[in-house]
Design a protein around this motif. Structure first.
Motif, short mmCIF file in Angstrom:
data_model
loop_
_atom_site.label_atom_id
_atom_site.label_comp_id
_atom_site.label_asym_id
_atom_site.label_seq_id
_atom_site.Cartn_x
_atom_site.Cartn_y
_atom_site.Cartn_z
N ALA A 194 -24.63 2.21 -8.26
CA ALA A 194 -25.88 1.45 -7.64
C ALA A 194 -25.33 0.07 -8.45
N ASN A 195 -26.10 -0.45 -7.46
CA ASN A 195 -26.82 -1.71 -8.40
C ASN A 195 -25.71 -2.34 -9.21
N ALA A 249 -24.98 5.09 -5.10
CA ALA A 249 -24.63 3.28 -4.07
C ALA A 249 -25.10 3.72 -2.88
N TYR A 250 -24.88 4.60 -2.39
CA TYR A 250 -25.51 4.64 -0.73
C TYR A 250 -27.25 4.72 -0.51
N ASN A 251 -27.56 4.73 -1.09
CA ASN A 251 -28.93 5.39 -1.84
C ASN A 251 -29.41 3.64 -1.81
N TYR A 252 -28.99 3.43 -3.65
CA TYR A 252 -29.14 1.66 -3.58
C TYR A 252 -29.23 1.17 -2.37
N TYR A 253 -27.63 0.97 -2.19
CA TYR A 253 -27.45 -0.87 -0.97
C TYR A 253 -28.56 0.37 -0.06
N SER A 254 -28.92 1.04 0.53
CA SER A 254 -29.46 1.77 1.61
C SER A 254 -31.63 0.78 1.94
N ASN A 255 -31.63 1.36 0.50
CA ASN A 255 -33.10 1.14 0.56
C ASN A 255 -32.88 -0.77 0.30
N ASP A 256 -32.51 -0.94 -0.05
CA ASP A 256 -31.95 -2.52 -0.25
C ASP A 256 -31.99 -3.38 0.75
N LEU A 257 -32.19 -2.85 2.38
CA LEU A 257 -31.48 -3.17 3.38
C LEU A 257 -32.70 -3.52 3.90
N LYS A 258 -33.96 -2.10 3.05
CA LYS A 258 -35.48 -2.57 3.79
C LYS A 258 -36.70 -3.93 3.53
#
Ligand code: GDP
Ligand code: FE
Ligand code: FE
Ligand code: FE
Length: 187
Positions: A114-115, A178-187
């Motif tokens: 993540a990040n 990481a997957y969760n972090y970058y998926s939220n990032d897209l919102k």
């Protein structure tokens, strides 16, 4: 450690095919670094060194994790992730690489996290999309990598997790994070 020394070290440690992959990761990393305003020198050095430990015997890497006090759960997610974490450790202790930005890019080049820093993202992605790679879905990641670094990392993580899940293999928790972090990032 300069580039010449780094190339010499990996030329000695890697098989020819892997060394050629490394050269392509350096080229791809340089392009991505220029495109997304990331430090090109650091990306190139990390890319040269990223697979330094790829051909170390698995038993040696497992022993290093225990003896050097690296996180022991690394042992539970398949041998493929070891070369990244142990590689960063060997680079620091055998080759005396001191640049933390370079070391962390090597450490997270397989699993991501993540990040990620810009350098970490570029090396992670360059390793995934270098022109010699041929994974399902890679063309889409290559296209998005022209526009959006975070989204391209997200897609690489999504593909890798999907691939591991399909094979019933364990997924290192930081890859999910990481997957969760970058998926939220897209919102
Ligand atoms: P390479 O060293 O250039 O071949 O590329 P990588 O360092 O990215 O290693 C790729 C391998 O690591 C692939 O076989 C992936 O399946 C595996 N891999 C990537 N992430 C994970 C993870 O989170 N868990 C596990 N178990 N394997 C992973
Ligand atoms: Fe690798
Ligand atoms: Fe990778
Ligand atoms: Fe690689």
């Amino acid at each position: 450690m300069n580039e010449i020394e780094a190339f010499d070290a990996v030329r000695r440690s890697l098989k020819k095919r892997r060394f050629e992959h490394t050269e392509r990761v350096v080229e791809e990393g340089e392009k991505l670094a220029n495109r997304f305003n990331v430090n090109v020198e650091k990306v190139r050095l990390a890319a040269i060194l990223h697979d330094y430990a790829k051909y170390r015997p698995v038993e040696e890497m497992r022993n290093t994790i225990i003896n050097a006090g690296l996180e022991e759960r690394l042992l539970d997610f398949g041998d493929e992730i070891l070369h990244a974490f142990v590689g960063a450790y060997y680079l620091e202790h055998e080759l005396k690489v001191a640049d933390r930005d370079v070391l962390s890019a090597v450490k997270y080049h397989t699993t991501g996290r993540a990040n990620m820093t810009g350098i970490e993202k570029v090396v992670f992605l360059a390793d995934y999309i270098e022109p010699g790679r041929n994974f399902p879905g890679i063309e889409e990641v290559r296209e998005i990598a022209k526009l959006d670094l975070d989204q391209a990392c997200f897609m690489a993580l999504k593909n890798t997790i999907g691939f591991l899940v399909k094979k019933g293999q364990p997924v290192y928790p930081e890859t999910f994070e990481a997957y969760n972090y970058y998926s939220n990032d897209l919102k």
